[in-house]
Design an enzyme around this catalytic site. Structure first.
Site, PDB file in Angstrom:
ATOM      1  N   CYS A   2       0.824  -1.192   0.000  1.00  0.00           N
ATOM      2  CA  CYS A   2       0.000   0.000   0.000  1.00  0.00           C
ATOM      3  C   CYS A   2       0.859   1.243   0.000  1.00  0.00           C
ATOM      4  O   CYS A   2       2.059   1.199  -0.235  1.00  0.00           O
ATOM      5  CB  CYS A   2      -0.916   0.005   1.224  1.00  0.00           C
ATOM      6  SG  CYS A   2      -0.001  -0.142   2.768  1.00  0.00           S
ATOM      7  N   SER A  49      -4.696  -4.966  -1.359  1.00  0.00           N
ATOM      8  CA  SER A  49      -5.107  -6.011  -0.416  1.00  0.00           C
ATOM      9  C   SER A  49      -4.350  -7.310  -0.679  1.00  0.00           C
ATOM     10  O   SER A  49      -4.447  -7.881  -1.771  1.00  0.00           O
ATOM     11  CB  SER A  49      -6.608  -6.261  -0.530  1.00  0.00           C
ATOM     12  OG  SER A  49      -7.322  -5.072  -0.326  1.00  0.00           O
ATOM     13  N   ILE A  50      -3.618  -7.787   0.357  1.00  0.00           N
ATOM     14  CA  ILE A  50      -2.821  -9.004   0.208  1.00  0.00           C
ATOM     15  C   ILE A  50      -3.047  -9.981   1.360  1.00  0.00           C
ATOM     16  O   ILE A  50      -3.153 -11.182   1.157  1.00  0.00           O
ATOM     17  CB  ILE A  50      -1.325  -8.644   0.077  1.00  0.00           C
ATOM     18  CG1 ILE A  50      -1.098  -7.952  -1.283  1.00  0.00           C
ATOM     19  CG2 ILE A  50      -0.437  -9.879   0.199  1.00  0.00           C
ATOM     20  CD1 ILE A  50       0.264  -7.377  -1.459  1.00  0.00           C
ATOM     21  N   GLU A  74       5.096  -5.591   4.777  1.00  0.00           N
ATOM     22  CA  GLU A  74       4.695  -6.916   5.246  1.00  0.00           C
ATOM     23  C   GLU A  74       5.576  -7.307   6.420  1.00  0.00           C
ATOM     24  O   GLU A  74       6.794  -7.108   6.385  1.00  0.00           O
ATOM     25  CB  GLU A  74       4.834  -7.970   4.133  1.00  0.00           C
ATOM     26  CG  GLU A  74       4.032  -7.702   2.878  1.00  0.00           C
ATOM     27  CD  GLU A  74       2.525  -7.836   3.069  1.00  0.00           C
ATOM     28  OE1 GLU A  74       2.104  -8.356   4.122  1.00  0.00           O
ATOM     29  OE2 GLU A  74       1.786  -7.402   2.169  1.00  0.00           O
TER      30      GLU A  74
END
Length: 624
Positions: A2, A49-50, A74
């Protein structure tokens, strides 16, 4: 994952300001967009979105909604941290990795939280009661973080372009940085080409309270060489830690793919992935086949039994998109491979949101060909330094002859001859290509700040340490993030992992390079996994036909037009840069990287100071 943007200062603004800021970086997060505004603070977020596709929206709050988070990246060990926090009594409302930052900050404070994180990250937490901001960037600088601080206004975000939408941002060229750019093809250190805009350096965090900004270090890379290790013993250690890193880097609620070149780094990532995911790989290809890595990549893909898709790049699109690519970079970056990364990410993003790549292996394991120099100069440098200096002084004024460069470089210690992988315009000549005389630092002095931290390392490890702190963070990871996120693709780099570094930092020079090859221990490990032909293939540094394209009349004329422009006249000695172009066109000598440095600056300046960072104008300009 993002992008985010935010502000704090002396004035209140309605939600439209933060919305306009995040509109500028919507390419980083096309799936959703949201904002939080309270008093003089605004936080904005765009999401790709992951993980936890339904529940991971931001800005995100803790239980009592006193803390507000915006986060990019992440966290690969979030499940372990989450378990620890649940046992401590914290209540989670989502399954995303982001939420551990809020509860971890409550539980352990700033450095207690940062010391536990494994991953790539940039984030900001706003304490609504104390009216303070706390933010941090990951250990290696995989994810970007910029800030602007002037006249009571504090702006921050994933990309500088978001600042353009804030009413208090004063856009000003930091022209004095042009000499640094001419040397390195980028701007080293915390400063940028925008005055009063800074990078939050890797391994750093900030606090902002009552208008005061404080930046602190929480981690920096250090080496602890263990000379007792052998190539095979290092390979044994790397085997487990690299497999674990790849396992962590594929955590996602969407499919994962990987980039694949002809090199051993991306080949190894593909090998580790092939039995973990239904793997598709993507490779850059060229119309001019002699420059293409695609045949080698296809050969390995067939060996491993995985799919491989080529993305063919033409000269037309390469030059057509030059301004747009510099716009996405935020600052000018003269590395020609940035364009190639843009195109492979563009093709990959047609089918995937997450890709893995091999960035960082050369810095971790000693992979650059220049590291051989220490071996080639070894016997000569055993002679007394006064003698070598005298020889260098004697041959310097002589016409070029075979061995002249060897004698001159052999007279110097590594700290005197190596300023990193990027050394475009030599310090002695660069000012003659500029219109003005700027007060600037000698590149050796910039490098010295890092050399001074590791006086006892061997020469190969010193070079590696310098590249780790300059080339890797200023070029390699920067273009990897910007070019992938320009296409709404998250690029993960499993070699750039804090646990991998704990092994890499101990590797002795004898396990890194010899007179025949580089990354010796890593290649020994790769030999165990796939064919020796692929494992031992020499590093190519993203070969491209750019030097030949510049000699074709169509593209030569495009560059010449820019070199003759009013903008070029503001900054450069036009006679000198045009002479460079003519010499290159005639094939007398190759000046492609010097030409590209000047050209990319002009493209970037047009994007931000002529087209004012307005994407529609940039797109229209590229179409002409």
């Amino acid at each position: 994952m993002c992008g985010f943007a935010g502000y704090a200062g002396e004035r209140e603004y309605d939600t439209s300001v933060i919305r306009k800021m995040t509109d500028k970086i919507r390419h980083r997060g096309p799936d959703s967009q949201d904002a939080f505004v309270e008093g003089k603070v605004g936080l904005g977020f765009v999401r790709l979105s992951i993980i936890d596709l339904e529940g991971g929206s931001q800005p995100m709050f803790n239980e009592d909604k006193n803390l507000v988070l915006i986060f990019n990246g992440e966290l690969y060990n979030f499940q372990d941290i989450r378990k620890e926090l649940v046992e401590a009594g914290h209540v989670f409302t989502t399954h995303t990795d982001s939420e551990i930052l809020l509860h971890g900050y409550e539980e352990w404070g700033k450095e207690g939280l940062l010391g536990r994180l494994r991953g790539m990250f940039a984030f900001v937490i706003f304490d609504r009661t104390k009216k303070t901001l706390f933010g941090a960037r990951d250990h290696f600088g995989i994810k970007p973080f910029y800030y602007y601080h002037k006249d009571g206004t504090f702006l921050f975000g994933s990309e500088i372009k978001s600042f353009l939408a804030h009413p208090d941002f004063q856009k000003e060229l930091f022209e004095e940085k042009l000499p640094d750019f001419m040397t390195f093809g980028c701007i080293p250190g915390a400063e940028t080409f925008f005055r009063n805009v800074y990078k939050l350096l890797p391994g750093h965090y900030f606090t902002y309270e009552e208008g005061k900004l404080t930046v602190s270090t929480y981690w920096e890379p250090t080496f602890d060489i263990n000379e007792n290790q052998t190539i095979e013993s290092v390979a044994d250690k790397l085997d487990g830690v690299l497999e674990d890193s790849v396992d962590k880097h594929i955590i996602a609620d969407v499919p994962v793919c990987s980039f694949l070149s002809s090199g051993v780094d991306s080949s190894y990532v593909a090998y580790e992935l092939k039995d973990k995911v239904d793997l598709t790989t993507f490779t850059i290809d060229f119309v001019e086949q002699k420059y293409s890595e695609a045949p080698h990549a296809k050969e390995l893909a067939d060996e491993l039994g995985i799919r491989n898709i080529g993305r063919k790049v033409s000269a037309d699109e390469y030059f057509h998109d030059a301004e747009k690519i510099q716009y996405y970079m935020d600052e000018p970056l003269a590395n020609p491979s940035a364009n190639l990364l843009y195109y492979i990410a563009n093709r990959c993003a047609e089918d995937f949101k997450v890709a893995l790549s091999g960035e960082g292996a050369d810095e971790m394991f000693g992979g650059y060909n220049i590291y051989h120099e220490n071996i080639s100069l070894g016997n000569y440098q055993k002679l007394p330094k006064w003698f070598r200096k005298a020889v260098a002084k004697a041959v310097s004024p002589l016409p070029k002859f075979k061995g002249k460069g060897f004698l001159i470089r052999g007279s110097k210690d590594v700290e005197e001859r190596y300023i990193g992988n990027s050394n475009v315009f030599k310090y002695e000549e660069r000012d003659s290509f500029l219109k003005k005389k700027y007060k600037s630092r000698n590149p050796l002095d910039i490098a010295k700040e890092f050399y001074d931290k590791v006086p006892d390392l061997d020469d190969v490890s010193k070079m590696q340490y310098l590249d780790f702190n300059m080339w890797l963070r200023q070029e390699i990871l920067l273009k990897a993030d910007k070019m992938s996120m320009a296409n709404s693709l998250e690029l993960r780099v499993p070699f750039m992992d804090i646990e991998v570094f704990q092994t890499a930092r101990t590797i002795p020079a004898k396990c890194k390079v010899n007179d025949a090859n580089t990354k010796l221990a890593f290649r020994a490990l790769a030999d165990r996994k796939f064919s020796k032909k692929s494992a031992e293939r020499k590093k190519l540094m993203f070969p491209s036909p750019l030097p030949n394209w510049m000699r074709e009349d169509q593209y030569y004329q495009m560059i010449k037009k820019e070199f003759e422009s009013e903008t070029a006249a503001k900054f450069f000695n036009q006679k000198k840069i045009l002479a460079l172009l003519e010499e290159h066109k005639e094939g007398k000598v190759t000046h492609s990287i010097q030409i590209w440095v000047v050209y990319t600056f002009l493209m970037w300046y047009r994007a931000y100071f002529i087209n004012n960072g307005e994407f529609e104008k940039i797109e229209a300009d590229c179409a002409r």
